[in-house]
Write an enzyme that holds these catalytic residues in place. Structure first.
Site: not given
Ligand code: F6P
Length: 541
Positions: A206, A212, A267-268, A353, A384, A507
Site C-alpha cells: 500500500k 521487508e 492494509g488488512r 491489528e 493431536h 519499526k
Molecule cells: O503491519 C503494519 C502494516 O501497515 C499493515 O497494516 C499492512 O498490512 C502492512 O504493514 C503492509 O503495509 P504495506 O502494504 O504498506 O507494505
C-alpha cells in the site's frame, strides 16, 4: 477512563452473567429441545450454529441492547456511507466499495468511488487474461509460469490465504508463491524453485515504503538481472500494486504496470483491492469476482438485517460476551477444511491489528478487555496437539469450528471421518463426561484412583460455521463475516479498528538500531540488555 462499562446495558450483562455462571451447557440443551432451531441461522450459504454457547435468549437481547447503546446502527451506516470512521487517520474505511457489485454509488469526500474501482477491476481483468492465456511473455519470449507476490501483512496474508484456499481453481500452468519475511531464507527458497525467464513478481505494498517488501523486491530484481543480464527485463517481470505512484516509479516499475488503490482501503482489508491481483491471476478474474460477490452478499446482509438476525452482529456480540463478561483472553479458530489452513493466521491480523487497542476513539483508557489472542490450526492436527488443554485444562476458551460438508478434494472418502471428528469435538467440549458416565464408559477398566484423570468438565463453548463446499463466493462471504464481526466488536468497545499505531514503535527502533549493528553508531545509550545482545552479535560475526 471509558464510560462503556458504566452503562446500564453493561451492568445488566454483568448481573445476567452471575445468574448463568453455574449453568452447564448440557442443562441449557436439556431445558430447551428447540435450542438449535432458535440459536442458529443461515445466510450467504453459511449455517451458523451458536447454540453451544453459554447463553440464553435473554443474553442475546441484552447484548443487542449493548450494541444499540454503543451506536452500532449509526456506525454501520457511517461505515457503508464512506464517513471518516478511522478518526486518527481521518479516513473512510471503504473495503465494502471494492466489492460493491451493485450499482449503488459510494461516496468519499463527495465523489462516487465506484467508477475508479471498476476501472482498476477492468485493468486487472486485461492483465489476468494476458498472463493466463500465455500472451504476457517474459524477457526471453516465454509465457509466465510462476507468480511471486512480494508483500507483508495485509499485502500478503489475504492473497496467500485465498490462493491456498482456492487452489482447486488454479490455472494449471501457474504456480503462485508468497514472499513476506525479511529473512532471505524465504526468498531464497522461492528463487530456488522458480525460473527467471518465466517468473512474474507482483510487488504489493500500500505505502511502497515497507522495509521487508522493498528489501525483498530489490533482491528479487537483483536475482532477475543476474540471470537475464538486461535492465529492460524488469518491465516484463515486475508489476506493482500500490497507492503510491511516485515510489513505484522510483523503484523502477513503469506506472503502466502498476495497479492502483486508495488510502481509504486499510492494509488488512485490502484483499478486495488490486492487492488481490495474485489471487485473480491464479484463479481467473471471473472467480475473483465471485469472491467479491460473496463478500458483497455478506455486506448487504450485515447492512440490512436486523441485529437479532444478523450473522456478523451475533458472532461479534458472542465474542464480546466471553471477552468482557467471562473474562476469556483467547479465541480459537479451528477450520475442519484443510483448504482454510491459513485462515487462523489471516484472522490474527484482521482481529488483533484491528482491535488490539487500549484506548477509545477519544483517547481514553479502556477499563475492560478488548481483542482476545486469536490462534488455531487446521482441525484434526490440533486434536493431536493442544485439544488436551481445551478438554481438561483450566481455561475457558471459545472456539469457532469452520466445517465444509464436502471437501474440495475428497477423492478417497475421507470426508465422513472429518465431519465425525468436527461434530464430535464440539459435542465433547460442550457435554464433557461426568464420573457416572466415565465409570459406565470404562466398565471393568475403570480404576477409581485414576478416575479424576478421565473426567471431562465440558461446558466449553463453540460456534460452528458450515457450508456445502468452499467456493470463491462462500470464501468471500466468510471473510466479510469476520471483517464485520471485528467492526461490531470495535463499536462495543468504543475503539477505532482501522488504525494500527502499535506497529510503529518497533519499526522506528529497528531503523535506529541498524546503524549500531553496522558499526556506524554508538550503542552506549541503549539499555543493558540491548547492549549485551549487540556485543554478543559483534563477537559472533
Ligand atoms: O503491519 C503494519 C502494516 O501497515 C499493515 O497494516 C499492512 O498490512 C502492512 O504493514 C503492509 O503495509 P504495506 O502494504 O504498506 O507494505
Amino acid at each position: 477512563m471509558s464510560s462503556q462499562q458504566h452503562s446500564q446495558a453493561w451492568k445488566a450483562l454483568q448481573t445476567h452473567q452471575h445468574s448463568l455462571k453455574n449453568t452447564h451447557l448440557r442443562d441449557l440443551f436439556a431445558q430447551n429441545p428447540q435450542r438449535f432451531e432458535q440459536l442458529s441461522m443461515q445466510t450467504c450459504g453459511i449455517l451458523f450454529d451458536y447454540s453451544k454457547n453459554r447463553l440464553s435468549a435473554e443474553t442475546l437481547t441484552l447484548l443487542q441492547g449493548l450494541a444499540q447503546d454503543s451506536g452500532l446502527n449509526d456506525w454501520r451506516e457511517r461505515l457503508f456511507n464512506g464517513a471518516v470512521v478511522n478518526n486518527t487517520e481521518q479516513r473512510a474505511a471503504l473495503h465494502v466499495a471494492l466489492r460493491n457489485r451493485s450499482d449503488r454509488p459510494i461516496q468519499v469526500d463527495g465523489h462516487n468511488v465506484m467508477p475508479k474501482v471498476n476501472q482498476v477491476l477492468d485493468k486487472m481483468r486485461r492483465f489476468c487474461h494476458t498472463v493466463r492465456e500465455g500472451e504476457w511473455l517474459g524477457h526471453t519470449g516465454k509465457p509466465i509460469q510462476s507468480i511471486v507476490n512480494i508483500g507483508i501483512g495485509g499485502s500478503d496474508l489475504g492473497p496467500k490465504m485465498v490462493t491456498e484456499a482456492l487452489d482447486n481453481y488454479r490455472h494449471p500452468r501457474l504456480h503462485t508463491y508468497f514472499d513476506s519475511n525479511l529473512d532471505a531464507a524465504q526468498l531464497n527458497h522461492i528463487l530456488s524453485i522458480v525460473d527467471p525467464e518465466t517468473t512474474l513478481f507482483i510487488v504489493a505494498s500500500k505505502t511502497f515504503s515497507t522495509q521487508e517488501t522493498l528489501t525483498n523486491a530489490r533482491s528479487a530484481r537483483q536475482w532477475l538481472l543476474e540471470h537475464l543480464q538486461d535492465d529492460s527485463a524488469v518491465s516484463k517481470h515486475f508489476v506493482a500494486v500500490s497507492t503510491h505512484t511516485e515510489r513505484v516509479k522510483a523503484f523502477g516499475i513503469d506506472p503502466e504496470n502498476m495497479f492502483e488503490f486508495w488510502d481509504w482501503v486499510g492494509g488488512r482489508y485490502s484483499l478486495w483491492s488490486a492487492i488481490g491481483l495474485s489471487v485473480a491471476v491464479t484463479i481467473g478474474m471471473d472467480n475473483y469476482l465471485r469472491l467479491l460477490s460473496g463478500a458483497h452478499a455478506m455486506d448487504e446482509h450485515f447492512r440490512t438485517a436486523p441485529l437479532e438476525q444478523n450473522m456478523p452482529v451475533l458472532l461479534g456480540l458472542i465474542g464480546v460476551w466471553y471477552t468482557n463478561f467471562w473474562q476469556t483472553r483467547t479465541q480459537a479458530i479451528l477450520p475442519y477444511d484443510y483448504a482454510l489452513k491459513l485462515l487462523p493466521f489471516y484472522l490474527q491480523q484482521l482481529e488483533m491489528e484491528s482491535n488490539g487497542k487500549r484506548v477509545t476513539r477519544e483517547g481514553q483508557a479502556v477499563e475492560y478487555n478488548t481483542c482476545p489472542v486469536v490462534w488455531g490450526t487446521a482441525g484434526n492436527n490440533g486434536q493431536h496437539a493442544y485439544y488436551q488443554l481445551l478438554h481438561q485444562g483450566t481455561q475457558l476458551i471459545p472456539a469457532d469450528f469452520i466445517v465444509a460438508v464436502h471437501s474440495q478434494a475428497d477423492k478417497y472418502g475421507h470426508q465422513n471421518p472429518v465431519l465425525a471428528n468436527a461434530l464430535a469435538q464440539t459435542r465433547a467440549l460442550m457435554l464433557g463426561r461426568n464420573s457416572e458416565e466415565t465409570r459406565a464408559a470404562l466398565g471393568d477398566e475403570c480404576d477409581e484412583a485414576h478416575l479424576p484423570h478421565r473426567l471431562f468438565p465440558g461446558n466449553q463453548p463453540s460456534n460452528l460455521l458450515m457450508y456445502q463446499t468452499l467456493t470463491p463466493d462462500i470464501l468471500g462471504s466468510l471473510i466479510a463475516l469476520y471483517e464485520h464481526k471485528v467492526f461490531v466488536q470495535s463499536v462495543c468497545w468504543g475503539i477505532n479498528p482501522f488504525d494500527q499505531w502499535g506497529v510503529e514503535l518497533g519499526k522506528q527502533m529497528a531503523a535506529e538500531l541498524l546503524p549500531a549493528l553496522e558499526g556506524q553508531a554508538d550503542a552506549s545509550h541503549y539499555d543493558g540488555s540491548t547492549q549485551g545482545l549487540l556485543a554478543f552479535i559483534q563477537s559472533h560475526r
